[in-house]
Scaffold this motif. Sequence first.
Motif, PDB file in Angstrom:
ATOM      1  N   LYS A  14      -2.467  -2.997   5.815  1.00 50.95           N
ATOM      2  CA  LYS A  14      -3.432  -4.365   5.552  1.00 50.95           C
ATOM      3  C   LYS A  14      -3.563  -4.682   4.316  1.00 50.95           C
ATOM      4  N   THR A  15      -3.877  -3.642   3.526  1.00 56.89           N
ATOM      5  CA  THR A  15      -3.984  -3.974   2.126  1.00 56.89           C
ATOM      6  C   THR A  15      -2.773  -4.657   1.439  1.00 56.89           C
ATOM      7  N   THR A  16      -1.565  -3.943   1.848  1.00 54.35           N
ATOM      8  CA  THR A  16      -0.266  -4.589   1.347  1.00 54.35           C
ATOM      9  C   THR A  16      -0.086  -5.940   1.639  1.00 54.35           C
ATOM     10  N   ARG A  17      -0.067  -6.021   2.947  1.00 49.16           N
ATOM     11  CA  ARG A  17       0.179  -7.544   3.818  1.00 49.16           C
ATOM     12  C   ARG A  17      -0.844  -8.574   2.980  1.00 49.16           C
ATOM     13  N   ASP A  18      -2.037  -8.063   3.189  1.00 51.62           N
ATOM     14  CA  ASP A  18      -2.868  -9.396   2.584  1.00 51.62           C
ATOM     15  C   ASP A  18      -2.520  -9.683   1.100  1.00 51.62           C
ATOM     16  N   PHE A  19      -2.230  -8.492   0.400  1.00 54.48           N
ATOM     17  CA  PHE A  19      -1.589  -8.844  -1.214  1.00 54.48           C
ATOM     18  C   PHE A  19      -0.498  -9.780  -1.374  1.00 54.48           C
ATOM     19  N   THR A  72       4.577   6.743   5.370  1.00 55.51           N
ATOM     20  CA  THR A  72       3.733   5.759   4.821  1.00 55.51           C
ATOM     21  C   THR A  72       4.181   4.832   3.997  1.00 55.51           C
ATOM     22  N   TRP A  73       5.182   5.333   2.937  1.00 53.91           N
ATOM     23  CA  TRP A  73       5.778   4.691   1.852  1.00 53.91           C
ATOM     24  C   TRP A  73       6.699   3.445   2.296  1.00 53.91           C
ATOM     25  N   VAL A  74       7.459   3.733   3.514  1.00 54.69           N
ATOM     26  CA  VAL A  74       8.497   2.825   3.930  1.00 54.69           C
ATOM     27  C   VAL A  74       7.743   1.656   4.668  1.00 54.69           C
ATOM     28  N   MET A  75       6.517   1.825   5.284  1.00 51.85           N
ATOM     29  CA  MET A  75       5.389   0.845   5.888  1.00 51.85           C
ATOM     30  C   MET A  75       5.120  -0.037   4.656  1.00 51.85           C
ATOM     31  N   TYR A  76       4.641   0.533   3.578  1.00 49.04           N
ATOM     32  CA  TYR A  76       4.258  -0.252   2.436  1.00 49.04           C
ATOM     33  C   TYR A  76       5.457  -1.120   2.171  1.00 49.04           C
ATOM     34  N   GLU A  77       6.661  -0.417   2.001  1.00 51.04           N
ATOM     35  CA  GLU A  77       7.756  -1.424   1.571  1.00 51.04           C
ATOM     36  C   GLU A  77       8.176  -2.295   2.610  1.00 51.04           C
ATOM     37  N   ARG A  78       8.007  -2.194   3.891  1.00 50.82           N
ATOM     38  CA  ARG A  78       8.272  -3.229   4.704  1.00 50.82           C
ATOM     39  C   ARG A  78       7.343  -4.367   4.460  1.00 50.82           C
ATOM     40  N   GLU A  79       6.001  -4.282   4.110  1.00 48.10           N
ATOM     41  CA  GLU A  79       5.188  -5.357   4.141  1.00 48.10           C
ATOM     42  C   GLU A  79       5.532  -6.053   2.651  1.00 48.10           C
ATOM     43  N   LEU A  80       5.868  -5.219   1.516  1.00 47.70           N
ATOM     44  CA  LEU A  80       6.499  -5.541   0.251  1.00 47.70           C
ATOM     45  C   LEU A  80       7.702  -6.801   0.315  1.00 47.70           C
ATOM     46  N   GLY A  81       8.508  -6.138   1.485  1.00 51.74           N
ATOM     47  CA  GLY A  81       9.794  -7.003   1.669  1.00 51.74           C
ATOM     48  C   GLY A  81       9.610  -8.164   2.155  1.00 51.74           C
ATOM     49  N   ARG A  82       8.574  -8.706   2.561  1.00 45.13           N
ATOM     50  CA  ARG A  82       8.354  -9.900   3.224  1.00 45.13           C
ATOM     51  C   ARG A  82       8.575 -11.027   2.204  1.00 45.13           C
ATOM     52  N   ALA A  83       8.228 -10.732   0.978  1.00 47.49           N
ATOM     53  CA  ALA A  83       8.092 -11.730  -0.159  1.00 47.49           C
ATOM     54  C   ALA A  83       9.322 -11.959  -0.965  1.00 47.49           C
ATOM     55  N   ASN A  84       9.636 -12.721  -1.837  1.00 43.79           N
ATOM     56  CA  ASN A  84      10.634 -13.001  -2.775  1.00 43.79           C
ATOM     57  C   ASN A  84      10.677 -11.786  -3.423  1.00 43.79           C
ATOM     58  N   TYR A  85      11.945 -11.347  -3.873  1.00 42.77           N
ATOM     59  CA  TYR A  85      12.142  -9.943  -4.248  1.00 42.77           C
ATOM     60  C   TYR A  85      11.847  -9.842  -5.810  1.00 42.77           C
ATOM     61  N   ALA A  86      11.866 -10.932  -6.707  1.00 46.16           N
ATOM     62  CA  ALA A  86      11.449 -10.925  -8.044  1.00 46.16           C
ATOM     63  C   ALA A  86       9.915 -10.509  -7.896  1.00 46.16           C
ATOM     64  N   LEU A  87       9.194 -11.438  -7.032  1.00 45.82           N
ATOM     65  CA  LEU A  87       7.779 -11.148  -7.057  1.00 45.82           C
ATOM     66  C   LEU A  87       7.395  -9.804  -6.607  1.00 45.82           C
ATOM     67  N   HIS A  88       7.971  -8.967  -5.639  1.00 44.24           N
ATOM     68  CA  HIS A  88       7.554  -7.857  -5.037  1.00 44.24           C
ATOM     69  C   HIS A  88       7.850  -6.730  -6.076  1.00 44.24           C
ATOM     70  N   TRP A  89       9.105  -6.988  -6.372  1.00 39.43           N
ATOM     71  CA  TRP A  89       9.806  -5.724  -7.103  1.00 39.43           C
ATOM     72  C   TRP A  89       9.251  -5.626  -8.551  1.00 39.43           C
ATOM     73  N   ASN A  90       9.310  -6.809  -9.244  1.00 36.66           N
ATOM     74  CA  ASN A  90       8.868  -6.890 -10.759  1.00 36.66           C
ATOM     75  C   ASN A  90       7.465  -6.581 -10.721  1.00 36.66           C
ATOM     76  N   CYS A  91       6.545  -7.437  -9.832  1.00 33.73           N
ATOM     77  CA  CYS A  91       5.154  -7.203 -10.148  1.00 33.73           C
ATOM     78  C   CYS A  91       4.460  -6.532  -9.431  1.00 33.73           C
ATOM     79  N   VAL A  92       4.947  -5.770  -8.252  1.00 33.54           N
ATOM     80  CA  VAL A  92       4.404  -4.488  -7.620  1.00 33.54           C
ATOM     81  C   VAL A  92       5.229  -3.432  -7.822  1.00 33.54           C
TER      82      VAL A  92
END
Length: 387
Positions: A14-19, A72-92
């Motif tokens: 939830k925290t990751t998805r909200d972010f 848990t890490w792959v669940m976290y990565e799944r949520e981050l993967g929903r966004a533009n790659y530059a935003l989630h990879w560089n910023c998170v």
Amino acid sequence: MDFALTDEQRMIVKTTRDFVENELFPHEAEVERTGELRKDLYEELKAKAIEAGLYAANMPEEAGGAGLDTQTWVMYERELGRANYALHWNCVARPSNILMACEGEQREKYLFPAVRGEKSDCLAMTEPGAGSDVRGMKCAAVQQGDDFVINGVKHFISHADVADFVILFAASGEENTPRGKKKLITAFLVDKGHPGFVVRYGYRNVSHRGYNNCILEFTDCRLPKSAVLGEVHKGFEVANSWLGATRLQVAATCIGRAERALEHAKQWAVDRVQFGQQIGKFQGVSFKLADMALEYKAAWLLTLEAAWKYDQGTVEDMDMAMAKLKATEMLAMVADEAIQIHGGMGVMEELPLERIWRDARIERIWEGTSEIQRHIISRALLRPLGG
């Protein structure tokens, strides 16, 4: 394997998805339009990710990371993967796990600053003449006394433009094997700006706008022995010890993007009316959705199983290859079908589908092509039988 989420896992998801939805989605259009991630925006979002406890969540607690188990890490990565790659990879950012091979002063200079967000790394293996054939690399490290002199070129090096240092793999010698001479590889830590080391912008890429690839040039770049990561000639051992899970990261982020595309397709099938009824009532659309959901579920289960095995210490290369192969090819199918369901609107920039469709293409190439994954799987199937 228990599929029920713990309270902690639900909180992390939830925290990751909200972010992602509140902090990253609003900036996607700008990054896609300009092809760049503004430095001030990068710093702002990175600070927010650190405050939210999402930065370097892949790293062990002993290094200052969140110490997530692999599931848990792959669940976290799944949520981050929903966004533009530059935003989630560089910023998170998720620093390379290979930095856990750092010893002594290397930990203070590279590992801990990377986990705290004070420095960032990039990984340099691929060369113009050596992609899947890593041992074919020509970038050479020649030992001279206690130093190594590096000469050669690397390309397709992701986010090297924003990285502070490079984890470099270079050919450092040869050994005789039953199949002939084989190159020995050594890993090095190289600071950006080190004499003899130049970073140049790479190629314009159809996938992942704002997440740049670069060309690295080494010309008589002299490094002290203290720059060696791990042991001399043992670069492959270092990589194999820490990099296996990167294929699960690719799988998980692909699954996140596929989920977003499927969500849009389902909603459109309900909202869009043609010939007097919702288009989801037509078999041509409803069967597409069923196939998309089926492929998505299969890819996610393969990824979860591989993650579970990783935590149990029983994972094999085939498990991670299957997850990566299925997830990347599933994403291509789901993105394409989501666009087909939307018709002309699907390829318009007002929706994220055309981006997801473009971004999907690179996933079947980097971190090992689909053909390499099939080779790993087939080899695991046949070798026990003498094949």
